[in-house]
Design a protein around this motif. Structure first.
Motif, PDB file in Angstrom:
ATOM      1  N   PRO A 146       0.626  -0.904  -0.191  1.00  0.00           N
ATOM      2  CA  PRO A 146      -0.129  -0.338  -0.026  1.00  0.00           C
ATOM      3  C   PRO A 146       0.876   1.440  -0.148  1.00  0.00           C
ATOM      4  O   PRO A 146       0.792   2.303  -0.666  1.00  0.00           O
ATOM      5  N   GLU A 147       2.050   0.801   0.675  1.00  0.00           N
ATOM      6  CA  GLU A 147       2.823   2.248   0.151  1.00  0.00           C
ATOM      7  C   GLU A 147       3.255   2.769  -1.459  1.00  0.00           C
ATOM      8  O   GLU A 147       3.372   4.164  -1.154  1.00  0.00           O
ATOM      9  N   SER A 148       2.668   1.731  -2.021  1.00  0.00           N
ATOM     10  CA  SER A 148       3.043   2.938  -3.691  1.00  0.00           C
ATOM     11  C   SER A 148       2.227   3.696  -3.784  1.00  0.00           C
ATOM     12  O   SER A 148       1.784   4.052  -4.577  1.00  0.00           O
ATOM     13  N   SER A 154       9.585   8.386  -1.597  1.00  0.00           N
ATOM     14  CA  SER A 154      10.809   8.853  -2.354  1.00  0.00           C
ATOM     15  C   SER A 154      11.081   7.813  -3.707  1.00  0.00           C
ATOM     16  O   SER A 154      10.613   7.182  -4.081  1.00  0.00           O
ATOM     17  N   GLN A 155      12.990   9.131  -4.432  1.00  0.00           N
ATOM     18  CA  GLN A 155      13.109   7.605  -5.417  1.00  0.00           C
ATOM     19  C   GLN A 155      13.366   6.086  -5.331  1.00  0.00           C
ATOM     20  O   GLN A 155      12.820   5.350  -6.260  1.00  0.00           O
ATOM     21  N   ILE A 162       9.555  -1.181  -9.119  1.00  0.00           N
ATOM     22  CA  ILE A 162      10.147  -1.230 -10.345  1.00  0.00           C
ATOM     23  C   ILE A 162      10.648  -2.341  -9.796  1.00  0.00           C
ATOM     24  O   ILE A 162      10.662  -3.043 -10.875  1.00  0.00           O
ATOM     25  N   ILE A 163      11.679  -2.909  -9.334  1.00  0.00           N
ATOM     26  CA  ILE A 163      12.416  -4.421  -8.927  1.00  0.00           C
ATOM     27  C   ILE A 163      11.518  -5.293  -8.739  1.00  0.00           C
ATOM     28  O   ILE A 163      11.271  -6.079  -8.683  1.00  0.00           O
ATOM     29  N   ARG A 164       9.586  -4.860  -7.722  1.00  0.00           N
ATOM     30  CA  ARG A 164       9.133  -5.933  -7.330  1.00  0.00           C
ATOM     31  C   ARG A 164       8.422  -6.436  -8.541  1.00  0.00           C
ATOM     32  O   ARG A 164       8.547  -7.438  -8.968  1.00  0.00           O
ATOM     33  N   ILE A 165       7.864  -5.441  -9.408  1.00  0.00           N
ATOM     34  CA  ILE A 165       7.343  -5.437 -10.655  1.00  0.00           C
ATOM     35  C   ILE A 165       8.375  -6.645 -12.036  1.00  0.00           C
ATOM     36  O   ILE A 165       8.000  -7.909 -12.216  1.00  0.00           O
ATOM     37  N   LEU A 166       9.894  -6.326 -12.071  1.00  0.00           N
ATOM     38  CA  LEU A 166      10.654  -6.365 -12.768  1.00  0.00           C
ATOM     39  C   LEU A 166      10.700  -8.490 -12.504  1.00  0.00           C
ATOM     40  O   LEU A 166      10.405  -9.965 -12.812  1.00  0.00           O
ATOM     41  N   ALA A 167      10.610  -9.037 -10.941  1.00  0.00           N
ATOM     42  CA  ALA A 167      11.091  -9.855 -10.426  1.00  0.00           C
ATOM     43  C   ALA A 167       9.847 -10.753  -9.904  1.00  0.00           C
ATOM     44  O   ALA A 167       9.861 -11.891 -10.165  1.00  0.00           O
TER      45      ALA A 167
END
Length: 301
Positions: A146-148, A154-155, A162-167
């Protein structure tokens, strides 16, 4: 002196800037046209309109040119792997050995998905289209993170999304396939590389060892590189449009998947797979089917 284009409207002349792209292509900047003249432009299908400036990808289908950050696709397909190319697209430069190692480790640490994700499959029929399932699964990740939803994070936090989506993408896609054939799900094996892990989860069986064919791994890796980015296409534009409302990245990417689902976009890839299955089921005589494709009177076209 900067180059300009002049437009004559209602007897008045309006000067518009001309922009030169990285490959020396020309564009007229009409962003101030309405302010200056009250006119807007009509470009059905956006065939003549660039939605943004970008130094990520250059694509010229007519000339057979595809470049990521200035690198020819031929070089990247031959000398790089998918994660290295992903780093290039995301951060603008090829990673050093240590940067690639760190990037790979970060992705590897996030291949698992929440156990509750498996409950989604209980509500879908086995015949459910994989793209519809993928849309739902990717969008659901915003509920687990939910923090998304915070557009001012922050960047570093954006980068983590992004990392989570790729992973997690290989895990989700492989589970969709497993469910479609009624097989139990396979969890990631983080001792394997990105592509090998995907193939292991997709085609591995709990009842026997699975050995990944390096030829298939190389082919899949090249396929992912070739499809990694194609400029401002339909799905990319959809992700940007949804993201411009400050929607979270999971919802934005899910919208892009929905666009990719359409038969005039990613649906074309589905038709290719169906065609290859048809050729294989017919005995695999490729010469025969090439001739059929060349025959203007053959309904196969």
């Amino acid at each position: 002196m900067s180059e300009t284009a002049k437009v004559l409207l209602d007897g008045q002349e309006c000067e518009l800037p001309v922009i030169t792209g990285t490959e020396n292509e020309k564009a007229i900047d009409i962003s101030k046209l309405r302010d200056k003249t009250g006119y807007v432009t009509l470009d059905t299908g956006y065939k003549n309109t660039g939605a943004t400036t970008s130094a990520i990808t250059f694509l010229d289908g007519e000339q057979g040119i595809l470049r990521y950050r200035g690198y020819p696709i031929e070089q990247l397909a031959e000398k790089s792997n998918f994660l290295e190319v992903s780093y290039l697209l995301l951060y603008g430069e090829l990673p050093s050995a240590s940067q690639l190692t760190d990037f790979t480790k970060r992705i590897t640490r996030h291949t698992l998905v929440h156990e509750d994700v498996k409950k989604f499959f209980d509500g879908w029929p086995s015949s459910a289209h994989p793209m519809g399932q993928l849309c739902s699964l990717i969008c659901s990740l915003s509920s687990f993170y939910p923090e998304s939803l915070n557009p001012n994070r922050s960047q570093e936090e954006v980068d983590l999304s992004i990392i989570r989506i790729l992973a997690k993408m290989p895990t989700l896609v492989s589970w969709i396939y497993k469910k479609s054939i009624g097989h139990p799900l396979i969890y990631p094996n983080n001792n394997l590389d990105y592509v090998s892990n995907f193939l292991f989860m997709t085609y591995g069986m709990r009842t026997e060892d699975f050995h990944v064919d390096p030829v298939i791994v190389e082919a899949m890796d090249k396929l992912l590189i070739l499809h990694a980015d194609h400029e401002q296409n339909c799905s990319t534009s959809t992700v940007r449009l949804v993201g411009s409302s400050q929607a979270n990245p999971y919802a934005s990417v899910a919208a892009g998947v929905a666009a990719l689902w359409g038969p005039l976009h990613g649906g074309a890839n589905q038709k290719v797979i169906e065609m290859l299955d048809q050729i294989q089921n017919d005995g695999g005589n490729t010469a025969k089917w090439i001739e059929k494709a060349k025959d203007k009177n053959d309904p196969f076209r």
